[in-house]
Structure formats: structure tokens, C-alpha cells
Design an enzyme around this catalytic site. Structure first.
Site, short mmCIF file in Angstrom:
data_model
loop_
_atom_site.label_atom_id
_atom_site.label_comp_id
_atom_site.label_asym_id
_atom_site.label_seq_id
_atom_site.Cartn_x
_atom_site.Cartn_y
_atom_site.Cartn_z
N GLU A 100 -2.18 -7.76 1.66
CA GLU A 100 -2.28 -8.94 2.50
C GLU A 100 -2.52 -8.57 3.96
OE1 GLU A 100 1.47 -10.81 2.34
OE2 GLU A 100 2.45 -9.18 3.40
N CYS A 120 -2.17 -8.50 11.61
CA CYS A 120 -1.10 -7.66 11.07
C CYS A 120 -1.63 -6.98 9.81
CB CYS A 120 0.09 -8.57 10.76
SG CYS A 120 1.44 -7.74 9.91
N CYS A 127 5.94 -0.12 -0.91
CA CYS A 127 6.56 0.80 0.04
C CYS A 127 7.70 1.52 -0.66
CB CYS A 127 7.09 0.04 1.25
SG CYS A 127 7.78 1.13 2.52
N CYS A 131 13.94 -0.74 1.91
CA CYS A 131 14.85 -1.52 2.77
C CYS A 131 15.34 -2.75 1.99
CB CYS A 131 14.14 -1.95 4.05
SG CYS A 131 13.51 -0.55 4.99
N CYS A 134 13.73 -6.30 2.58
CA CYS A 134 12.27 -6.40 2.67
C CYS A 134 11.64 -6.62 1.29
CB CYS A 134 11.71 -5.15 3.32
SG CYS A 134 9.90 -5.06 3.29
N CYS A 346 5.52 -10.48 7.09
CA CYS A 346 4.72 -9.54 6.33
C CYS A 346 5.45 -9.13 5.05
CB CYS A 346 4.44 -8.32 7.19
SG CYS A 346 3.51 -8.76 8.65
#
Ligand code: SAH
Ligand code: SF4
Length: 362
Positions: A100, A120, A127, A131, A134, A346
Site C-alpha cells: 500500500e 507514505c 515486517c 511490534c 502494528c 500505514c
């Protein structure tokens, strides 16, 4: 008779640097200025095929097309919010990977402020940092993006308007994909590329020291944001399970090095989680760690994602945390939230998209 159909080249031209282009054309016996011409078409004009490069000799266009592609990813979904000033696009990178990218336009509402259009970008599909707050981190890691795939996200928007700023705050950890991140930045700022100001570019990192050092050494002069989220190591490791080898002190030191190498201010991002890291006492603890550093804290009230059991603090608690930092002489702002209706924070579009697909399947 040649029965072999030439395969579509898979090597993207924008995975080459400007220097690579110069070397290539010199090897092909072409004049030096070809690199500038091709760069201009590929970046500034956003060409998606070599056919478009009308001032290039036809045989050269054909030769380029047999070795490289300039194709742009297909757009899977587009969402807009804030009366059209926030636009989010989901781009298909093939092999089931989608990424995205978001554009946010800011009016020049203060006289000294310039109108900005910020894109962005994502640097990885998923990832590996994990975290807890997230959405991307909770999806796990799929793969690194190439420089061309990072640039494609900016080009998606420059084809229809001006982009003044680029923030590496989408999916993924830019400094776990440092080479591609730096290669993309070089094209963004190259005079024959998108010719953007390095000041308009910000790389946000979970705090990988080797990557921060490399970014400083390469002197790309971009702004740096270090995601801190906690005033001490014990809490930080609970929020960022992979933060193991890095301490808050290490990151403060890395920031100091970056400031002295680049003369650029460093921002610390701090996602505020209700009852976890948002007390005034924690604000003062944070201030003590950052004292003497030319730093700025950007507070991001938690954007509720899939994260189990996490809550966004009340406005009052956010303000109290900010005031406590300011009271200790630390510059602190609260991130302006954009596109909340479409969950523009994001890392969320892909999740929503997957869910929507699921709904149509059921
Ligand atoms: N991997 C990089 C850049 C991408 S995340 C990094 O972590 O810095 C961009 C920013 O959004 C980071 O500061 C991250 O901590 C923050 N963020 C991610 N999910 C969030 C959420 N649900 N609520 C608030 N901030 C979040
Ligand atoms: Fe990765 Fe950044 Fe999300 Fe952490 S906040 S999981 S580093 S994208």
C-alpha cells in the site's frame, strides 16, 4: 526460423542507479547524455514503456525493451478520505504480494507554511519486527521490496500531480532493507530523477543501529525518525519483541551521531498506548533520557488495529503526556491524523482488503 518467443524482461530499469545507467550506455557505445534522457522519462515523466521515449532512436528503445521493463504495478484498490486530500492505493507486485501507498495533501493554512503533498511508502511486504501494536508486524514478513517497487509507489502519485515529501513509514522496516531504501532515496533526490529536496524525505526506523550508521555514512541527508515507544528497555522489549540487542541509550547515541553527521534533526516516534506507556511519570522518564539532544518527540495516539487488548488513550491523557515532556524542555507534537475513516495509518489497507475479499468469498 526462430520459434522462441522472447520472454518479457523481468529486470526493472529503476533497479539500476544513475551511475549504472551511465555505465550501461557507455558499454552500448551510446552518448553519455542518454542516461539523463532515460532517467528523465522514467522518473519525471513517469513513462511505463520505452516506446514512449520519443527522442530516443528506435533501435535503442527496442534494445532497452528486450533487457528491461518499466511497467508500473496494477492498482488493486483505491480509497479516498478527507474530501479527497488523502488517497490510498493498493498496488499489485505479483506473486500474491500487494503493497500500500498513501498520499496526504496538506493545505498551507499558516502563512509561512507551504502546500505539501506527502507520499507514505512501504519498503517490505510485511515486517519481521513484530511490534505488538502494528498491523504489519502482526502479519509477519513476506519479502523485501526492490528499489523499483519502492519508487513505483511514489510514481503512482507523481503521474497525476506533484509530490513534495516522501516518508518511509508504510509497511516494513526500511533499515532492514537498507540498500533498496538508499537506492530509492537516491533517485528521489537525483536532479535527473524526481529532483526532490532531501529535507522533504524522512526514513522511519524501529531503531536498527547498523542501518542508521549506514544512512549517516551515505550522507543522503534525509530526515530520520526513530520509533522509541518506551522510556526504558524493559517496556520497549515488550512492545518490540525483536528489540533485543538495542537499548534506548544506544538509540539516543545513534541519534546523536546522525545529527552530527548530517546536521539534521532527529525525531523520536512514540505510539501512545493507554495504560501501557502513556503516564506522566513515563513522559518525565523519557525526557530524562533525551535531555541535551536536539530531538523532537512525535506522539502517535494508538490507531486501533488487530492488536489484542490495546487501547488508544483519551485526548486528555495524550495532552498530559505532551505537556509533561514540554515541561521538561522536550519539544513534542501530536501527529495529525489523516484518513481515519479509511484507517490510513500505514499498515492497515492490506488487512482490510484481505478481509473484504474474505467477506465476498463467504
Ligand atoms: N518500520 C518503521 C516504519 C513503518 S511504521 C518504524 O517502525 O518506524 C511507521 C510508524 O507508525 C512507526 O513509528 C510505528 O511505530 C507507527 N505505528 C505502527 N502501527 C501503529 C498503530 N497501530 N498506532 C500508532 N502508531 C503505529
Ligand atoms: Fe515493522 Fe515498523 Fe510495524 Fe514495527 S511498527 S512491526 S518495525 S512496520
Amino acid at each position: 526460423m526462430d520459434l522462441v518467443t522472447p520472454a518479457t524482461p523481468t529486470r526493472h530499469l529503476l533497479d539500476l542507479s544513475f551511475d549504472d545507467l551511465e555505465t550501461l550506455f557507455s558499454e552500448w557505445g551510446e552518448p553519455r547524455y542518454r542516461a539523463r534522457q532515460v532517467a528523465h522519462w522514467s522518473l519525471k515523466r513517469g513513462a511505463v514503456s520505452f516506446e514512449q521515449m520519443s527522442d530516443l532512436p528506435a533501435p535503442l528503445r527496442e534494445r532497452l525493451a528486450t533487457e528491461f521493463t518499466l511497467a508500473a504495478p496494477a492498482v488493486l484498490a483505491t480509497t479516498t478520505a478527507d474530501d479527497g486530500s488523502t488517497v490510498k492505493a493498493l498496488l499489485d507486485l505479483g506473486g500474491g504480494v500487494a503493497v500500500e501507498t498513501v498520499r496526504m495533501d496538506y493545505d498551507a493554512d499558516a502563512p509561512h507554511e507551504r502546500e505539501r503533498s506527502t507520499v507514505c511508502v512501504s519498503t517490505q511486504a510485511g515486517c519481521a519486527m513484530g511490534c505488538v501494536f502494528c498491523a504489519t508486524g502482526q502479519q509477519g514478513f513476506t519479502r523485501n521490496l526492490t528499489p523499483a517497487e519502492i519508487l513505483a509507489q511514489v510514481l503512482h502519485f507523481t503521474r497525476s500531480g506533484r509530490v513534495t515529501n516522501v516518508v518511509f513509514m508504510g509497511m516494513g522496516e526500511p533499515l532492514a532493507n537498507t540498500a533498496a531504501t538508499i537506492a530509492a532515496v537516491r533517485w528521489l533526490v537525483h536532479p535527473d530523477g524526481l529532483d526532490m529536496r532531501a529535507r522533504g524525505i524522512t526514513v522511519s526506523t524501529v531503531g536498527l543501529r547498523a542501518g542508521i550508521r549506514r544512512l549517516a555514512a551515505e550522507r543522503v541527508q534525509v530526515g530520520l525518525t526513530i520509533s522509541l515507544h518506551a522510556p526504558n528497555d524493559e517496556l520497549r522489549r515488550r512492545l518490540i519483541p525483536t528489540a533485543g540487542g538495542t537499548s534506548v541509550d544506544d538509540l539516543v547515541e545513534a541519534a546523536r551521531e546522525y545529527i552530527s553527521a548530517n546536521g539534521r534533526r532527529v525525531t523520536f516516534a512514540y505510539a501512545l498506548l493507554d495504560g501501557v506507556n502513556d503516564s506522566e511519570e513515563q513522559a518525565r522518564e523519557l525526557a530524562a533520557r533525551l535531555r541535551g539532544l536536539q530531538a523532537h518527540v512525535n506522539l502517535i495516539p494508538y490507531n486501533p488495529t488487530a492488536g489484542a487488548g490495546l487501547r488508544r488513550p483519551s485526548r486528555e491523557r495524550v495532552r498530559a503526556f505532551q505537556r509533561a515532556l514540554q515541561g521538561e524542555g522536550i519539544n513534542a507534537t501530536v501527529r495529525v491524523e489523516r484518513g481515519v475513516e479509511i484507517a490510513a495509518a500505514c499498515g492497515q489497507l492490506r488487512t482490510d482488503y484481505a478481509r473484504r475479499e474474505l467477506l465476498t468469498l463467504v
